[in-house]
Design an enzyme around this catalytic site. Structure first.
Site, PDB file in Angstrom:
ATOM      1  N   GLU B 188      10.135   3.092   8.352  1.00  0.00           N
ATOM      2  CA  GLU B 188       8.743   2.837   8.739  1.00  0.00           C
ATOM      3  C   GLU B 188       8.899   1.861   9.687  1.00  0.00           C
ATOM      4  OE1 GLU B 188       6.263   3.238   5.411  1.00  0.00           O
ATOM      5  OE2 GLU B 188       4.690   1.772   6.436  1.00  0.00           O
ATOM      6  N   ARG B 189       7.936   2.050  10.962  1.00  0.00           N
ATOM      7  CA  ARG B 189       7.877   1.179  11.820  1.00  0.00           C
ATOM      8  C   ARG B 189       9.371   0.687  12.475  1.00  0.00           C
ATOM      9  NH1 ARG B 189       3.112   2.899  12.186  1.00  0.00           N
ATOM     10  NH2 ARG B 189       1.695   2.362  10.315  1.00  0.00           N
ATOM     11  N   LYS B 308       5.720  -4.778  -2.874  1.00  0.00           N
ATOM     12  CA  LYS B 308       4.431  -4.640  -2.605  1.00  0.00           C
ATOM     13  C   LYS B 308       3.496  -3.854  -3.428  1.00  0.00           C
ATOM     14  CE  LYS B 308       2.008  -2.007   1.340  1.00  0.00           C
ATOM     15  NZ  LYS B 308       2.320  -1.328   2.579  1.00  0.00           N
ATOM     16  N   GLU B 312      -2.555  -0.841   0.312  1.00  0.00           N
ATOM     17  CA  GLU B 312      -2.382   0.667   0.965  1.00  0.00           C
ATOM     18  C   GLU B 312      -1.737   1.545   0.044  1.00  0.00           C
ATOM     19  OE1 GLU B 312      -1.510  -1.012   5.495  1.00  0.00           O
ATOM     20  OE2 GLU B 312       0.127  -1.068   4.267  1.00  0.00           O
ATOM     21  N   ARG B 345       4.557  -9.792  -2.289  1.00  0.00           N
ATOM     22  CA  ARG B 345       4.073  -9.749  -1.101  1.00  0.00           C
ATOM     23  C   ARG B 345       2.424 -10.119  -1.342  1.00  0.00           C
ATOM     24  NH1 ARG B 345       4.069  -5.095   2.229  1.00  0.00           N
ATOM     25  NH2 ARG B 345       4.741  -6.320   4.166  1.00  0.00           N
ATOM     26  N   ARG B 357     -11.258  -8.289   6.275  1.00  0.00           N
ATOM     27  CA  ARG B 357     -10.030  -7.983   5.775  1.00  0.00           C
ATOM     28  C   ARG B 357      -9.305  -9.306   5.903  1.00  0.00           C
ATOM     29  NH1 ARG B 357      -5.881  -3.526   7.798  1.00  0.00           N
ATOM     30  NH2 ARG B 357      -4.350  -4.937   8.132  1.00  0.00           N
ATOM     31  N   LYS B 381       2.605 -12.862   5.401  1.00  0.00           N
ATOM     32  CA  LYS B 381       2.644 -12.424   6.660  1.00  0.00           C
ATOM     33  C   LYS B 381       2.453 -13.523   7.600  1.00  0.00           C
ATOM     34  CE  LYS B 381       2.514  -7.523   6.569  1.00  0.00           C
ATOM     35  NZ  LYS B 381       1.785  -6.303   6.908  1.00  0.00           N
ATOM     36  N   ASP B 386      -2.389  -8.195  10.194  1.00  0.00           N
ATOM     37  CA  ASP B 386      -0.824  -7.427  10.196  1.00  0.00           C
ATOM     38  C   ASP B 386      -0.200  -7.279  11.400  1.00  0.00           C
ATOM     39  OD1 ASP B 386       0.841  -5.521   9.162  1.00  0.00           O
ATOM     40  OD2 ASP B 386      -0.291  -3.945   9.543  1.00  0.00           O
ATOM     41  N   GLU B 414       6.530  -3.382  15.893  1.00  0.00           N
ATOM     42  CA  GLU B 414       5.439  -2.285  15.565  1.00  0.00           C
ATOM     43  C   GLU B 414       4.292  -2.060  16.629  1.00  0.00           C
ATOM     44  OE1 GLU B 414       3.805  -2.688  11.349  1.00  0.00           O
ATOM     45  OE2 GLU B 414       2.434  -1.421  11.668  1.00  0.00           O
ATOM     46  N   HIS B 542      -5.912  -5.187  16.698  1.00  0.00           N
ATOM     47  CA  HIS B 542      -5.941  -4.100  16.062  1.00  0.00           C
ATOM     48  C   HIS B 542      -6.793  -3.262  16.881  1.00  0.00           C
ATOM     49  CE1 HIS B 542      -6.246  -1.565  12.644  1.00  0.00           C
ATOM     50  NE2 HIS B 542      -5.522  -2.272  11.742  1.00  0.00           N
ATOM     51  N   TRP B 564      -9.570   0.053   8.933  1.00  0.00           N
ATOM     52  CA  TRP B 564      -8.334   0.670   9.687  1.00  0.00           C
ATOM     53  C   TRP B 564      -8.853   1.179  11.082  1.00  0.00           C
ATOM     54  CZ3 TRP B 564      -5.688   4.354   5.402  1.00  0.00           C
ATOM     55  CH2 TRP B 564      -4.755   3.457   4.454  1.00  0.00           C
TER      56      TRP B 564
END
Lengths: 721, 721
Positions: B188-189, B308, B312, B345, B357, B381, B386, B414, B542, B564
């Protein structure tokens, strides 16, 4: 006075040699290693014979010839070979065509070249004005490249090159790899990492691997590659992807490697916006013509399409009530103006369950003989089921005289232990190629159908489903390289023996030392039979695990299609085991020509290796060894495990002859194979024993676990799907 | 008389050097190249200083030290270094601990070693009985290994080693890579091929890459690796996979690299057969305890779990009405007896859409401060959204005094151009680490929260989401290696500057030639800002394409979650653009300590790089340059493209300084980046122009296509999902 500079030079060299990273022996170089010739006499002879190298011409292929010969000779001879524009004082190696080289034109060999066609070549030791020359000559640049690889092979395998007079040309015209590579870089039935094609970074980024891939293929005469999976995605036919494919084609072109694509039959709907893909619809025909125009504009030497239609869920002409020929012909018409071809697969089966899946391709395709366009090849798998460890040859061979049939072999080991098993497949390929169809009397071998001599076809082809991926050594298992190699060599010349090919490969890939060559060839030549023994002896087939095909699954039943289960194929019951394909059963034997049908259909005459393929045989039936069938089955499975253990013993004794890195790699893989062999043996025997109700002979190793244990094993994320 | 044997030797060496394959410059060796030192004076000094190598002890780590120093010195010094059991006549390099080396024990440096803890080391030039020694000393074997890599780095970067007296120890205890690797080997990524972990062939087959991966990590002080994706699969906790993980742990152990796994919170249901995963259920607690027992039995130094949860779509304690601390503590109790830790996380968001968010993690975690077990780290993070190209620091930093917070940086790009963009991320990491939270007054930097000095925590950690895959050069882009490198270096010592780290990396990875080092550092140091400029200048965030995050998508709206979409974040309208996070808006600024809240909340004081992150600003607002916001936006996007073109120009001028293979590779990637930069610039400006209704300044390059063209672009099979 002379000593000082020498000493300085010596010290300089010392630091060069010691600081230079020794390249890892990771298998990346395949059989194209070009390491220093170890035989001192041979080395000296080679150095003497090749005083300079002359390659004239400036085409990209001739540039590739020059580069390959130069780097090859530098490595093999351990000294920088002199490259000249024209032969001078030293004995020269001269490579070229009569068109690119005046010297070659003037040697008067044009007549000898004529019959070699546009891919053949001549290697010739000759004298001119009292000087010695070695010629690599051909009618075309690509012929020169093929000849150069042959010449390098002679050195790599320590052959005499002092009196060369040999010519070679391919027996089959289209020698093609099929990559079952998806656009997300997964590889269906691929066990050596992921797809080489880095679609995201194409067309900009040309990975060095693309060039080395083309080089490797050219070195064994492969001249085409289908980049994408037969379970096709129409997106590869969109403009974005055509540009990416064109970049690959550009990279491959100097090496004579044409690109082909799989054509998804429903592409006119999926990416063309049409409502139908009916091959009789003019708009559909027009769409494929325009699409072909677009492709050929970007890739003038595009090879053509490979199609899997109306099989395992793939769309096809039958969706519109048309037959395979009507589908194939539409595509053939679209690529015909450009010299393209269509390879139409005969691997089909109905949505409805047949009484015997083995019969279906014959039943569907035989009646279509004579209805395909001239630029269509029907691509037939070696056997009638699906790349089983062993299959009798496909009954379609010999049976469609008006249609060129193309062989489809599987190089990737879907049913042969996948990425971890050592199984040298040349003997399996040869078993099919040498099989006699009796189509035109005795001697009508499958090979003769494929190479066009049986039914007088000039369009000929052979395909191998590639075992290549992103693994550093290309094929996952170092010995997987031998299968790529042997496919290419047999595609060029199917008369080569498995032993000859193994000999070449071992020498080039490892060493010319006989203490290694001989035992390792022994490993290789017996390895396929060993795998057959521990997986599917005596003609058993299709008894592997569900879906991923990794490991045994003779108990697989009750799936939505009976012909995707194991019980459908082995039909074990209290009385015996095997699929009756004689008159009393499905009568599949009747699809063969009478002498073959008679042999296969007769319990006493059928070769024992195909026994349970064609016959349902009682547990107590006496086989040739004098044992009962059940006991024989037990011994065969046991022989399979022992065969692996024998390979391990031989390999272990090779430690001194091979670099540590590859030694350990192969050793590890053989250990995995031993585990897998026992798993197959124990799972199958325990399962079949529930029917035979007979004991496993006393002198054989007992299963380590219960049947339930083996039935519970459920490996996750098996690669290759 | 003397000449003959010399000549023979010379000829032998000649053939060795010329026949030896030159290893491809494919980047596989990373910064651990160990090629011959080119500076003659330095080389001579090094050779003199290191007459022999003494490494005593027989632990696997000491064996790794010996091997690394030996191969490193052989390469760097261009001669075989003498390896001795004890120092003899020549000046010796002596590596060891007081426990493993009597010589080191007797040097009387034990007191200097004491404060260096169990990972620090001392490099010391010393005299003993009139002889010179260089010591690599530490309290532990792993400290010796870290010191050895430091010593080799000194040689690789041509530093003086004659008067060494330096010690070093890590500022942070757990320095961990997070691999978002799935069990099917997708990442992923991930943009550099597929997962390194060949699960299918584990535990049997140990790929040489595993060792080289551990070596590379150890060379920069990384001491832990989470093997699996935070979007976790419970199967990795089954017996089959634990055996595979144990094999990796065995391979990594000599290099001080501990393995961790991601724990799927619902694993007790999915693989444990329980009906619940409620952390208050005794049976669930017992399941995790037993599972931990099982893991530690196979891997005694297992690091612990990364989780996590409730984010999500991942399950978590909130599914059972429990909070994050209750979930984390259950796992913490299970691994506590073995010294394991839990990294929990803070990247969470609700199923329901929040007003902002950016506020959610703070709102959920701040109230839990003080309720976590001692062996839990909350992993935060760097920013509150993100991993955007640029984010202000996360408001949680400084705000949970009773809880050790662990930094989570993203090394994989990413949102930063993915695999094809050159973006050196050290400046981005430093921007966060150096940010002042004002938690305990001025100087309360994020770094001090992370390294434990701010709130007096001894349990400390930092994580980087890895950019490593099966691509031959590990990171896809050669310059991606610099991000792995700089993450490790900063994890060890966050006070290093980006320039220092770049300097080290360029010298080790390419050359010490200043004509290369200087311009290439210039490329690197400006590259992150360049990417921010053409993607998300002035605090935009984003606004990337849907799902794969490759390319621009400021028009993304109307998805099932507003947060999103892009329009949720840029809020462009006729009046202006930007997310109002001040009192008049979401008031996210209030989550920061007052001095920061005041600065960020004030339109005049907010750093311009965060302008649109915190404020909705009118199109005609005058920014610091004197331009209107709209014009400034246009110039920033344009600067981004120009920045790439500048990198291209500099790189093109480096051709003579670098091998052809890496030169072309980077050149190709910069070409791709230029295309992508223009794509971002044109797509974003055309889109935002539909709101601003103002012209793009005359002197700037006009977009090549229409907005509709860019909105239609829909790249398929983008890697990394």
């Amino acid at each position: 006075m002379h000593k000082k500079p020498l000493l300085v030079l010596l010290l300089l060299l010392l630091s060069l040699t010691t600081h230079q990273q020794v390249c890892a022996e990771d298998g990346y170089r395949l059989w194209q290693r070009y390491d220093l010739v170890q035989d001192a006499a041979k080395l000296s002879a080679y150095r003497q014979a090749i005083g300079e190298l002359v390659v004239t011409g400036d085409s990209p292929t001739i540039a590739a010839v020059r580069k390959e010969l130069q780097s090859g000779l530098n490595g093999l001879l351990g000294q920088a070979v002199k490259v000249s524009q024209a032969p001078g004082q030293s004995p020269a190696l001269v490579a070229g065509t009569p068109a690119s080289s005046a010297f070659i034109k003037n040697t008067g060999i044009t007549d000898r070249l004529k019959p070699l066609g546009d891919e053949g070549y001549l290697l010739l030791s000759t004298q001119q004005n009292g000087r010695s020359y070695t010629l690599i000559a051909a009618n075309s640049d690509i012929g020169v490249l093929y000849g150069s690889f042959h010449f390098l092979r002679l050195l790599q395998t320590n052959q005499d090159i002092s009196k060369l007079s040999l010519s070679s040309k391919p027996k089959i015209r289209h020698r093609v790899l099929n990559h079952w590579d998806n656009l997300d870089r997964t590889v269906e039935r691929g066990y050596s990492g992921f797809s080489l094609w880095d679609w995201h970074r194409l067309p900009d980024y040309i990975d060095q691997r693309y060039i080395d891939y083309a080089r490797a293929n050219a070195s064994i005469g492969i001249n085409g590659t289908v980049l994408t999976n037969v379970n096709a995605n129409a997106l590869v036919l969109t403009a974005d992807y055509i540009a990416k494919v064109a970049a690959l084609a550009d990279a491959f072109r100097p090496y004579g490697l044409k690109v082909y694509l799989t054509a998804r039959f429903s592409a006119p709907i999926e990416i063309g916006g049409l409502k139908t893909a009916d091959p009789q619809e003019p708009q559909v025909q027009a769409w494929w013509k325009e699409k072909s125009d677009e492709i050929y504009k970007a890739i003038p030497d595009f090879g053509g399409f490979l199609v899997k239609a109306n099989s395992e869920g793939q769309p096809g002409p039958q969706n519109y009530g048309r037959n395979h020929a009507e589908g194939a012909n539409m595509l053939a018409d679209a690529v015909a103006p450009y010299g393209g071809i269509v390879m139409w697969r005969a691997f089909v089966y109905d949505d409805k369950e047949p009484d015997d899946r083995a019969k279906q391709a014959y039943n569907e395709f035989k009646p279509l003989d004579g209805t395909f366009r001239d630029n269509v090849l029907v691509q037939v798998k070696n056997g009638a089921i699906d790349f089983q460890p062993r299959e009798p040859f496909h009954p379609l061979f010999g049976a469609m005289p008006k249609t060129p049939l193309m062989m489809e072999f599987q190089i990737t080991q879907e049913y042969l232990g996948q990425g971890t098993s050592l199984a040298y497949l040349s003997p399996m390929y040869k078993e099919t190629l040498d099989a006699d169809t009796h189509a035109k009397g005795k001697g009508s071998t499958v090979a003769k159908d494929i190479d066009g001599t049986l039914h007088k076809h000039s369009l000929t082809g052979i395909a191998g489903v590639a075992n290549i991926g992103t693994d550093r050594n290309w094929t996952g298992h170092h010995f997987g390289q031998a299968n790529w190699y042997s496919f290419g060599r047999l595609a060029w010349d199917h008369s080569l023996s498995s032993e000859e090919i193994a000999d070449e490969w071992v020498r080039m890939t490892f060493t010319n030392t006989l203490a290694f060559v001989k035992p390792v060839k022994e490993i290789m030549l017996g390895s396929h039979e060993t795998v057959v023994n521990y997986m599917t002896p005596l003609g058993l087939h299709h008894i592997m695990a569900w879906d991923h095909h990794y490991g045994p699954g003779p108990w697989i039943k009750d799936k939505h299609r009976a012909d995707w289960t194991s019980v459908y194929y082995h039909k074990a019951d209290e009385n015996g085991i095997g699929f009756d394909r004689t008159k009393t059963g499905s009568n599949a034997v009747a699809q063969y020509f009478p002498p073959v049908a008679k042999q296969f259909g007769n319990l006493k005459q059928v070769p024992e290796k195909y026994l349970l393929w064609f016959h349902h045989v009682g547990w107590d039936y006496k086989v040739k060894s004098g044992r009962t069938l059940w006991d024989e089955l037990c011994y065969r499975y046991s022989d399979g495990v022992k065969g692996v253990q024998q390979m391990q013993q031989i390999w272990d004794s090779m430690q001194e002859q091979v670099d540590e890195e590859r030694f350990q790699h192969v050793k590890t893989f053989l250990n995995m194979q031993e585990k897998e062999a026992k798993w197959w043996r124990d799972a199958c025997l325990l399962y079949f024993q529930t029917f035979s109700k007979r004991p496993i002979p006393q002198d054989l190793e007992k299963p380590a676990y219960t049947l339930e244990h083996y039935m519970r094993l459920d490996p996750k994320f098996v690669p290759g799907i």
